[in-house]
Motif scaffolding. Sequence first.
Motif, short mmCIF file in Angstrom:
data_model
loop_
_atom_site.label_atom_id
_atom_site.label_comp_id
_atom_site.label_asym_id
_atom_site.label_seq_id
_atom_site.Cartn_x
_atom_site.Cartn_y
_atom_site.Cartn_z
N VAL A 75 0.80 -1.31 0.02
CA VAL A 75 0.06 0.06 0.06
C VAL A 75 0.85 0.95 0.09
CG1 VAL A 75 -1.68 1.04 1.23
CG2 VAL A 75 -1.81 -1.16 1.17
N VAL A 76 2.04 1.16 0.97
CA VAL A 76 2.83 2.50 1.05
C VAL A 76 3.40 2.48 -0.41
CG1 VAL A 76 4.98 3.32 1.97
CG2 VAL A 76 3.27 2.37 3.34
N TRP A 77 3.96 1.50 -1.15
CA TRP A 77 4.72 1.68 -2.49
C TRP A 77 3.66 2.15 -3.43
CZ3 TRP A 77 3.88 -1.27 -6.75
CH2 TRP A 77 5.04 -1.01 -7.93
N LEU A 78 2.33 1.69 -3.49
CA LEU A 78 1.41 2.09 -4.39
C LEU A 78 1.15 3.54 -4.11
CD1 LEU A 78 -1.26 -0.60 -4.84
CD2 LEU A 78 -0.07 0.21 -6.33
N ALA A 79 1.00 4.12 -2.92
CA ALA A 79 0.76 5.27 -2.50
C ALA A 79 1.74 6.31 -3.08
CB ALA A 79 0.48 5.50 -1.18
N VAL A 80 3.00 5.84 -2.93
CA VAL A 80 4.23 6.68 -3.33
C VAL A 80 4.20 6.76 -4.95
CG1 VAL A 80 6.84 6.77 -3.37
CG2 VAL A 80 5.54 6.40 -1.19
N ALA A 81 3.81 5.29 -5.55
CA ALA A 81 4.16 5.27 -6.87
C ALA A 81 3.04 5.93 -7.80
CB ALA A 81 4.61 3.90 -7.33
N ALA A 82 1.83 5.49 -7.40
CA ALA A 82 0.44 5.86 -8.22
C ALA A 82 -0.34 6.80 -7.63
CB ALA A 82 -0.01 4.55 -8.63
N GLY A 83 -0.12 7.09 -6.28
CA GLY A 83 -0.83 8.18 -5.52
C GLY A 83 -1.80 7.40 -4.60
N PRO A 84 -2.43 8.01 -3.69
CA PRO A 84 -3.13 7.59 -2.70
C PRO A 84 -4.47 7.16 -3.09
CG PRO A 84 -2.80 9.83 -2.39
CD PRO A 84 -1.86 9.58 -3.60
N VAL A 85 -4.97 7.64 -4.36
CA VAL A 85 -6.23 7.32 -4.66
C VAL A 85 -6.26 5.94 -5.15
CG1 VAL A 85 -8.13 8.01 -6.22
CG2 VAL A 85 -6.79 9.59 -5.16
N ALA A 86 -5.07 5.64 -6.11
CA ALA A 86 -4.94 4.28 -6.63
C ALA A 86 -4.67 3.24 -5.65
CB ALA A 86 -3.94 4.29 -7.76
N ALA A 87 -3.92 3.62 -4.41
CA ALA A 87 -3.76 2.70 -3.34
C ALA A 87 -5.08 2.38 -2.75
CB ALA A 87 -2.70 3.32 -2.50
N VAL A 88 -5.88 3.19 -2.60
CA VAL A 88 -7.11 3.08 -1.67
C VAL A 88 -8.04 2.22 -3.01
CG1 VAL A 88 -9.61 4.09 -1.11
CG2 VAL A 88 -7.13 5.27 -0.21
N ALA A 89 -8.25 2.40 -3.86
CA ALA A 89 -8.99 2.10 -5.04
C ALA A 89 -8.34 0.23 -4.95
CB ALA A 89 -8.75 2.56 -6.43
N VAL A 90 -7.32 -0.13 -5.01
CA VAL A 90 -6.75 -1.30 -5.11
C VAL A 90 -6.85 -2.07 -3.91
CG1 VAL A 90 -4.75 -2.60 -5.07
CG2 VAL A 90 -4.70 -0.91 -6.68
N VAL A 91 -7.11 -1.27 -2.72
CA VAL A 91 -7.22 -2.21 -1.48
C VAL A 91 -8.80 -2.46 -1.56
CG1 VAL A 91 -7.53 -1.57 1.02
CG2 VAL A 91 -5.70 -0.96 -0.05
N ALA A 92 -9.70 -1.31 -1.73
CA ALA A 92 -11.26 -1.72 -1.93
C ALA A 92 -11.54 -2.92 -2.77
CB ALA A 92 -11.90 -0.27 -2.27
N VAL A 93 -10.87 -2.75 -3.96
CA VAL A 93 -11.34 -3.65 -4.81
C VAL A 93 -10.81 -5.21 -4.44
CG1 VAL A 93 -10.90 -4.86 -7.34
CG2 VAL A 93 -11.33 -2.39 -7.22
N ALA A 94 -9.63 -5.23 -3.55
CA ALA A 94 -8.85 -6.54 -3.38
C ALA A 94 -9.51 -7.04 -1.80
CB ALA A 94 -7.56 -6.35 -3.49
N ALA A 95 -10.32 -6.36 -1.25
CA ALA A 95 -10.62 -6.43 0.19
C ALA A 95 -11.30 -7.86 0.26
CB ALA A 95 -11.62 -5.19 0.63
N VAL A 96 -12.26 -8.05 -0.51
CA VAL A 96 -13.02 -9.28 -0.12
C VAL A 96 -12.49 -10.68 -0.48
CG1 VAL A 96 -15.31 -10.52 -0.85
CG2 VAL A 96 -15.31 -8.30 0.23
#
Lengths: 442, 209
Positions: A75-96
């Motif tokens: 998540v940290v790496w994504l937030a740094v590389a692609a921005g916090p929005v992308a990180a949150v989106a990935v986490v939301a999609v992958a959560a379940v």
Amino acid sequence: MSGVPGASGVPRVPGRVPDPLEVPLLLPGDGPRAPRTALRALTGHPLGFLRTSWPWRSLAYLLSGTVFGAVPALVVWLAVAAGPVAAVAVVAVAAVPGALLAGRYERWLLRLVETAPIADPHAAPPAPGPRAWLRTRLGEQATWREAGHTLLAVTALWWIDLGFVGVGVWIPGLLLSAPLQPSSPLGPALSLLVSLGGVALLPLAAYPVTIWAGARATLVRTLLSDPGAELAEITRSRARLADAFEAERRRIERDLHDGAQQRLVALTLALGMARLDLPAGSPAADRVAEAHEHALLALAELRELIRGIHPRVLTDLGLPDAVLDLAGRSPVPVETDVVLPRRPPPAVEITAYFTVGEALTNVARHSGASHCLVRGRLVSEDPRSGGILVLEVHDDGDGGADPAAGTGLAGLADRLAVVGGVMSLSSPAGGPTLLRVEIPCP
Amino acid sequence: MRVVLAEDSVLLREGLAGLLERFGHTVAAAVGDAPALTAAVAEHEPDIVVTDVRMPPGFTDEGLRAAFALRAVRPGLPVLILSQYVQQAYVAEIMGPGIGYLLKDRIGHVREFADAVERVAAGGTVVDPEVVRQLLAHRRDPLRRLTPREREVLALVAEGRSNAAVARSLVVTEAAVAKHIANIFAKLDLPLAGDDHRRVLAVLAYLRG
């Protein structure tokens, strides 16, 4: 008080007592008496424990748990590389799916430190296809427990795992390697001493590692198994046993009824006819008369016996008629008011029948009552889970009925427990007495 | 007297046929299920039907139903019903002139059984003593005013016995029985009636409340 057998009328649910029949897959080299969890192994002989594979399994377990540390890193790496929005989106999609996978992974890992496997708590989707699957998964408790577990693993468990592995392995390792440190400020002798300290510390480290592994496994098991599974299985197997007994009783009743009873009726008939043909007063007539009386008595006794095994009136006509039959046999006048919209399952019916029978026997024997009322209803009827059969036996006797006094009430409670029923009794000294029984009626 | 007999147990069927013939009756047909009973009655037009309640194919109350279906077509056809146990729920309801209801165990008392067959065929009512006992057990209040002897008499009366038969059974004089019956009827507020089966019906009507 509960130590006296039969003294307590309250049904006891078996606890988590080690059961030799319940032994799961054994670990290689383990005997049937070997501990089944890492925590249990700790309570054994301290040196013996060190020789088992449990410390190593615990270590492997904790190391495998640190995988969850990769998630925040990602998540940290994504937030740094692609921005916090992308990180949150990935986490939301992958959560379940992530939580489901994590749950499966943890259940699999658990076998390292506990030999008993966890059954998959998820229900099978009612229909094929991803939509039904998703709806089932989102709708069941197990998924959200797994989500909770994943959150816990990602935020806390992995670094605690790492911490224990660090304390257990890294510190002794550091000490051990003291003589090899090129920039060590210690002299060679002191380095050797520190190294020896590391050797002494290494086996000790097995304890904190195993303790945390055991505690973690208990936590994970609590979160990732179906909480009602074990009790439900006990209940189901008990019900199956009761049904099997019930079927057997019916078979015996049928055999006696179709066989011995019919033959005895025919025998009394034949002897009765023989009496007609013999000259009155002759020795043969007396003998036959005697035989006839015996056969009639035997028939009466057999009838009572069959009634005690499984009354035919219950099989044929159901509980209201069978209660009426019981009431007719009671020396105390009994009024009955049993109205049921449908027939309960056989095991419930027979239990209810014997409960009323025993209650009426008690009323006749002990209560001194002059009147008794039996009521029966099916309440909280629901198309899915069924209802509850409620039976009440009121009497206007002296009261003071005590389940511990061997009045058969304790036996009733045991009998009821088999079908998941409960009994309550109100019997103040001086009366009146009310016995109330509730039996789940699927 | 011509009898049609329906009983699914071969052993009992043959025993019953033997018994009835021993007492001088003709067993026109002895059958083992309800449809055969209906057919046999149509063919032989008997004086009385003796039938088991439970019979094939359903083993519930086929015999009883068949008998009452026959009675619907032939009003007054005497029927003696044999049952394995007292079905209190309806026994009091089905009783009437020319109907008997006996437990199977009663067959062993051959003389009483033959007597019951004859009384039912003559249009009387016969109720098994066990039925009366169970019905009595339900009732409180006025019945409790009866003495034990009066209860005995009531049970025998409900079986459809005459005063003379009750007197023989209890080994007392007929006058004593008549007095008991008068007492019972007075205590139960029952109307006095002449015929045996009317007395029985009155008692049953009272018992079923």
